[in-house]
Enzyme design. Structure first.
Site, mmCIF file in Angstrom:
data_model
loop_
_atom_site.group_PDB
_atom_site.id
_atom_site.type_symbol
_atom_site.label_atom_id
_atom_site.label_comp_id
_atom_site.label_asym_id
_atom_site.label_seq_id
_atom_site.Cartn_x
_atom_site.Cartn_y
_atom_site.Cartn_z
ATOM 1 N N LYS A 149 47.041 40.405 40.957
ATOM 2 C CA LYS A 149 46.013 39.577 40.310
ATOM 3 C C LYS A 149 46.591 39.119 38.982
ATOM 4 O O LYS A 149 46.270 39.659 37.920
ATOM 5 C CB LYS A 149 44.727 40.395 40.149
ATOM 6 C CG LYS A 149 43.504 39.535 39.972
ATOM 7 C CD LYS A 149 42.262 40.339 40.201
ATOM 8 C CE LYS A 149 41.046 39.644 39.609
ATOM 9 N NZ LYS A 149 40.852 38.268 40.016
HETATM 10 N N1 PMP Z 1 40.516 36.461 45.531
HETATM 11 C C1 PMP Z 1 40.809 35.999 44.303
HETATM 12 C C2 PMP Z 1 41.918 35.029 44.148
HETATM 13 C C3 PMP Z 1 40.074 36.438 43.191
HETATM 14 O O1 PMP Z 1 40.366 35.983 41.968
HETATM 15 C C4 PMP Z 1 38.999 37.344 43.376
HETATM 16 C C5 PMP Z 1 38.173 37.782 42.205
HETATM 17 N N2 PMP Z 1 38.744 38.895 41.577
HETATM 18 C C6 PMP Z 1 38.733 37.810 44.677
HETATM 19 C C7 PMP Z 1 39.509 37.343 45.732
HETATM 20 C C8 PMP Z 1 37.646 38.826 44.929
HETATM 21 O O2 PMP Z 1 38.073 40.110 44.529
HETATM 22 P P1 PMP Z 1 37.055 41.193 43.919
HETATM 23 O O3 PMP Z 1 36.027 41.435 44.958
HETATM 24 O O4 PMP Z 1 37.909 42.376 43.652
HETATM 25 O O5 PMP Z 1 36.480 40.604 42.680
#
Ligand code: PMP
Length: 289
Positions: A149
């Protein structure tokens, strides 16, 4: 808005970082978006594990490690003082010169922002959002690993811009092979013949924490789930499609590329999961107090 920066919490408009921070210059760093529900940080251990793995993958040493991050997150959430909030934890490579070389940055910078976020207008959560297939493909893992991320969200931002310019709410990103990866900041789920389907990380999906929670809640409810490669065909063959994310929540999708999905409105599976998720979120989490 409250911000933790350089060892203390301050108001949002007071927070400044130097222009030579490589997070700003090169998008060099990692982050987390977290939710506070009922004064608890939702699945904090999972967020800490993910940012730790991402930092390792890019050779970034977090000052104080995840213990320091936990303290920062809780202090910032307490300072905002809201029962429900959104937290953005950022670890950038830190200050260096005007060169991309990360070894120019002696110490990583930790920033935590506590505020509220609204990715879609609330009425869309009732009607479902519209999506368009993006011409921007998700980069493969050997270009920019989608499991990290990272602060490099240009691909995500451009996909969202393209969707908004076309009058849609959200973008569907495919990988280079044409399989569904995810949305701009959320994971994708399909319901077909009562089975919950979602693309695997290898197809370009972030290992989302809301995604994992939905898979666990469905399994606990006796609903079959499967991680498998999916295409646009599967979207149109699905009875329901929805997105999951810490910022977005659980968001029904009503159409793709102007064509209705299922009945063109949120269906029973997404409703049930939203309720199960809300119940779970009200009880799970690390107390901020
Ligand atoms: N994909 C991307 C590219 C994201 O930025 C996010 C948000 N964090 C998600 C999926 C969803 O992940 P999460 O449920 O951990 O927020």
């Amino acid at each position: 808005m409250k911000v933790w920066l350089d060892g203390r919490v301050m108001d949002g408009d007071e927070a400044r970082i130097p222009v030579t921070d490589h997070g700003f210059l090169y998008g060099d760093g990692v982050f987390e978006g977290m939710r506070v529900h009922a004064r608890r940080v939702f699945r904090m251990d999972d967020h800490m594990a993910r940012i730790d793995a991402g930092a390792r993958a890019i050779g970034l040493e977090i000052p104080g490690g995840s213990d320091a991050l936990r303290g920062v997150v809780l202090e910032t959430a307490r300072a905002l003082g809201a029962d429900d909030a959104y937290l953005r934890l950022v670890v950038s490579r830190g200050e260096g010169g005007l060169g991309v070389d990360p070894t120019l940055c002696p110490v990583a910078r930790i920033v935590c922002i506590a505020d509220h976020i609204r990715i879609y207008p609330p009425e869309l959560l009732r009607t479902g959002i519209s999506m368009v297939t993006s011409t921007w493909r998700r980069p493969p893992a050997d270009v920019l690993d989608p499991r990290v991320k990272s602060l490099n969200y240009l691909n995500n931002a451009l996909a969202k811009q393209e969707a908004r310019r076309q009058g849609a709410d959200e973008a569907l990103l495919l990988n280079a092979a044409g399989n569904i990866a995810e949305a701009s900041v959320a994971n994708v789920f399909l319901v077909r013949d009562g089975v919950l389907l979602t693309p695997p990380a290898i197809d370009g999906a972030l290992e989302g924490i809301t995604r994992r929670t939905v898979l666990e809640l469905a399994a606990a409810d006796g609903s079959p789930t499967r991680e498998c490669s999916l295409g646009r065909f599967d979207v149109f063959a699905a009875s329901e499609v929805f997105l999951t994310g810490s910022g977005a929540g659980i968001v029904p999708v009503r159409s793709l590329d102007g064509q209705a999905i299922g009945k063109g409105e949120p269906g029973p599976v997404v409703h049930r999961l939203q309720q199960a998720f809300d119940r779970f979120a009200a009880s799970e989490g690390t107390p901020i107090d």
